[in-house]
Design a protein around this motif. Structure first.
Motif, PDB file in Angstrom:
ATOM      1  N   GLN A 102       0.844  -1.190   0.000  1.00  0.00           N
ATOM      2  CA  GLN A 102       0.000   0.000   0.000  1.00  0.00           C
ATOM      3  C   GLN A 102       0.879   1.239   0.000  1.00  0.00           C
ATOM      4  N   VAL A 103       0.286   2.357  -0.434  1.00  0.00           N
ATOM      5  CA  VAL A 103       0.958   3.653  -0.386  1.00  0.00           C
ATOM      6  C   VAL A 103       0.017   4.644   0.264  1.00  0.00           C
ATOM      7  N   GLU A 104       0.606   5.525   1.073  1.00  0.00           N
ATOM      8  CA  GLU A 104      -0.181   6.533   1.775  1.00  0.00           C
ATOM      9  C   GLU A 104       0.364   7.915   1.484  1.00  0.00           C
ATOM     10  N   ASP A 105      -0.548   8.839   1.270  1.00  0.00           N
ATOM     11  CA  ASP A 105      -0.213  10.254   1.135  1.00  0.00           C
ATOM     12  C   ASP A 105       0.804  10.538   0.025  1.00  0.00           C
ATOM     13  N   SER A 108      -3.187  11.581  -5.183  1.00  0.00           N
ATOM     14  CA  SER A 108      -4.579  11.970  -4.962  1.00  0.00           C
ATOM     15  C   SER A 108      -5.458  10.948  -5.659  1.00  0.00           C
ATOM     16  N   CYS A 109      -6.625  10.688  -5.101  1.00  0.00           N
ATOM     17  CA  CYS A 109      -7.543   9.750  -5.736  1.00  0.00           C
ATOM     18  C   CYS A 109      -8.096  10.388  -7.006  1.00  0.00           C
ATOM     19  N   CYS A 114     -14.615  11.025  -4.483  1.00  0.00           N
ATOM     20  CA  CYS A 114     -14.053  10.332  -3.318  1.00  0.00           C
ATOM     21  C   CYS A 114     -14.034  11.271  -2.121  1.00  0.00           C
ATOM     22  N   ILE A 115     -14.339  10.732  -0.964  1.00  0.00           N
ATOM     23  CA  ILE A 115     -14.375  11.515   0.271  1.00  0.00           C
ATOM     24  C   ILE A 115     -12.998  12.095   0.621  1.00  0.00           C
ATOM     25  N   SER A 116     -11.946  11.499   0.092  1.00  0.00           N
ATOM     26  CA  SER A 116     -10.601  11.986   0.400  1.00  0.00           C
ATOM     27  C   SER A 116     -10.359  13.401  -0.134  1.00  0.00           C
ATOM     28  N   HIS A 117     -11.194  13.863  -1.074  1.00  0.00           N
ATOM     29  CA  HIS A 117     -11.056  15.221  -1.602  1.00  0.00           C
ATOM     30  C   HIS A 117     -11.698  16.258  -0.686  1.00  0.00           C
ATOM     31  N   ASN A 118     -12.657  15.847   0.138  1.00  0.00           N
ATOM     32  CA  ASN A 118     -13.425  16.788   0.946  1.00  0.00           C
ATOM     33  C   ASN A 118     -13.152  16.694   2.435  1.00  0.00           C
ATOM     34  N   GLU A 119     -12.419  15.707   2.850  1.00  0.00           N
ATOM     35  CA  GLU A 119     -12.139  15.502   4.269  1.00  0.00           C
ATOM     36  C   GLU A 119     -10.636  15.587   4.513  1.00  0.00           C
ATOM     37  N   PRO A 120     -10.243  15.982   5.717  1.00  0.00           N
ATOM     38  CA  PRO A 120      -8.802  16.072   6.021  1.00  0.00           C
ATOM     39  C   PRO A 120      -8.199  14.693   6.332  1.00  0.00           C
ATOM     40  N   VAL A 121      -8.128  13.847   5.325  1.00  0.00           N
ATOM     41  CA  VAL A 121      -7.551  12.511   5.475  1.00  0.00           C
ATOM     42  C   VAL A 121      -6.428  12.333   4.452  1.00  0.00           C
ATOM     43  N   ASN A 122      -5.446  11.527   4.795  1.00  0.00           N
ATOM     44  CA  ASN A 122      -4.386  11.201   3.849  1.00  0.00           C
ATOM     45  C   ASN A 122      -4.893  10.144   2.883  1.00  0.00           C
ATOM     46  N   SER A 123      -4.519  10.275   1.637  1.00  0.00           N
ATOM     47  CA  SER A 123      -4.907   9.260   0.660  1.00  0.00           C
ATOM     48  C   SER A 123      -4.231   7.947   1.022  1.00  0.00           C
ATOM     49  N   LYS A 124      -4.894   6.855   0.682  1.00  0.00           N
ATOM     50  CA  LYS A 124      -4.362   5.524   0.978  1.00  0.00           C
ATOM     51  C   LYS A 124      -4.842   4.582  -0.116  1.00  0.00           C
ATOM     52  N   PHE A 125      -3.914   3.844  -0.701  1.00  0.00           N
ATOM     53  CA  PHE A 125      -4.231   2.921  -1.785  1.00  0.00           C
ATOM     54  C   PHE A 125      -3.595   1.565  -1.529  1.00  0.00           C
ATOM     55  N   PHE A 145      -7.685   1.930 -10.006  1.00  0.00           N
ATOM     56  CA  PHE A 145      -7.158   2.790 -11.059  1.00  0.00           C
ATOM     57  C   PHE A 145      -5.844   2.254 -11.589  1.00  0.00           C
ATOM     58  N   HIS A 146      -5.647   2.418 -12.889  1.00  0.00           N
ATOM     59  CA  HIS A 146      -4.393   2.082 -13.556  1.00  0.00           C
ATOM     60  C   HIS A 146      -3.355   3.143 -13.190  1.00  0.00           C
ATOM     61  N   GLN A 147      -2.089   2.776 -13.175  1.00  0.00           N
ATOM     62  CA  GLN A 147      -1.015   3.676 -12.779  1.00  0.00           C
ATOM     63  C   GLN A 147      -0.993   4.971 -13.593  1.00  0.00           C
ATOM     64  N   ASP A 148      -1.445   4.957 -14.836  1.00  0.00           N
ATOM     65  CA  ASP A 148      -1.411   6.169 -15.671  1.00  0.00           C
ATOM     66  C   ASP A 148      -2.388   7.234 -15.184  1.00  0.00           C
ATOM     67  N   PHE A 149      -3.357   6.868 -14.358  1.00  0.00           N
ATOM     68  CA  PHE A 149      -4.345   7.834 -13.862  1.00  0.00           C
ATOM     69  C   PHE A 149      -3.964   8.452 -12.523  1.00  0.00           C
ATOM     70  N   MET A 150      -2.861   7.993 -11.950  1.00  0.00           N
ATOM     71  CA  MET A 150      -2.462   8.483 -10.637  1.00  0.00           C
ATOM     72  C   MET A 150      -1.661   9.773 -10.769  1.00  0.00           C
ATOM     73  N   THR A 151      -2.030  10.775  -9.931  1.00  0.00           N
ATOM     74  CA  THR A 151      -1.335  12.057  -9.946  1.00  0.00           C
ATOM     75  C   THR A 151      -0.856  12.387  -8.536  1.00  0.00           C
ATOM     76  N   PHE A 152       0.122  13.238  -8.470  1.00  0.00           N
ATOM     77  CA  PHE A 152       0.734  13.608  -7.190  1.00  0.00           C
ATOM     78  C   PHE A 152       0.013  14.784  -6.584  1.00  0.00           C
TER      79      PHE A 152
END
Length: 152
Positions: A102-105, A108-109, A114-125, A145-152
């Motif tokens: 897994q990767v955290e923070d 971005s989803c 996704c609730i991670s955009h509106n709440e103060p939580v770290n992304s987690k995949f 999501f495929h790796q090509d859709f992931m952004t920092f």
């Protein structure tokens, strides 16, 4: 005319060489590790010829060592890359890449709902490999999501 034995990318005295990066992923790796911010000399080769891959990217960073954890994050975009630690122009260590579970923070989803955009939580995949492709499953919206859709 270039001879077959001539290098296309200059050797480095000390640092890290990331080789066999899938063509087009080199820029993402520069961003992921914030390598430009190191202020060290960086050599980047994009779309270089490769017998095994057809074409590849390569990154050489002077006076910088990737840790084992960083090398494992590298596996997210380049699972078959090689990471060589260089000292005095010689390879002194080869880091083995392992895909993290897994990767955290880091990303971005991509799901704008996704609730991670509106709440103060770290992304987690959760991370998994599917036929040499890396997939990310969001801990919150549970979309994959495929790796090509992931952004920092």
């Amino acid at each position: 005319m270039m001879h077959k034995s001539q290098l296309q990318v200059e050797a480095i005295h000390s640092g890290t060489v990331i080789d066999h990066i899938p063509a087009g992923q080199g820029i993402k790796i520069l961003q992921l590790f914030r390598l430009v911010q190191t202020k060290e000399k960086i050599t980047v080769g994009l779309n270089l010829p490769s017998q095994a891959q057809g074409s590849k990217d390569i990154i050489k960073v002077e006076n910088t060592r990737l840790s084992a954890d960083q090398a494992n994050q590298l596996a997210l975009f380049a699972p078959n890359a090689t990471v060589n630690i260089i000292e005095d122009f010689e390879v002194v260590e080869k880091l083995q890449l392992e895909l993290p579970e897994q990767v955290e923070d880091v990303f971005s989803c991509p799901n704008s709902n996704c609730i991670s955009h509106n709440e103060p939580v770290n992304s987690k995949f959760k991370v998994r490999a599917v036929k040499d492709q890396v997939r990310f499953r969001c801990n919150y919206c549970e979309k994959s999501f495929h790796q090509d859709f992931m952004t920092f």
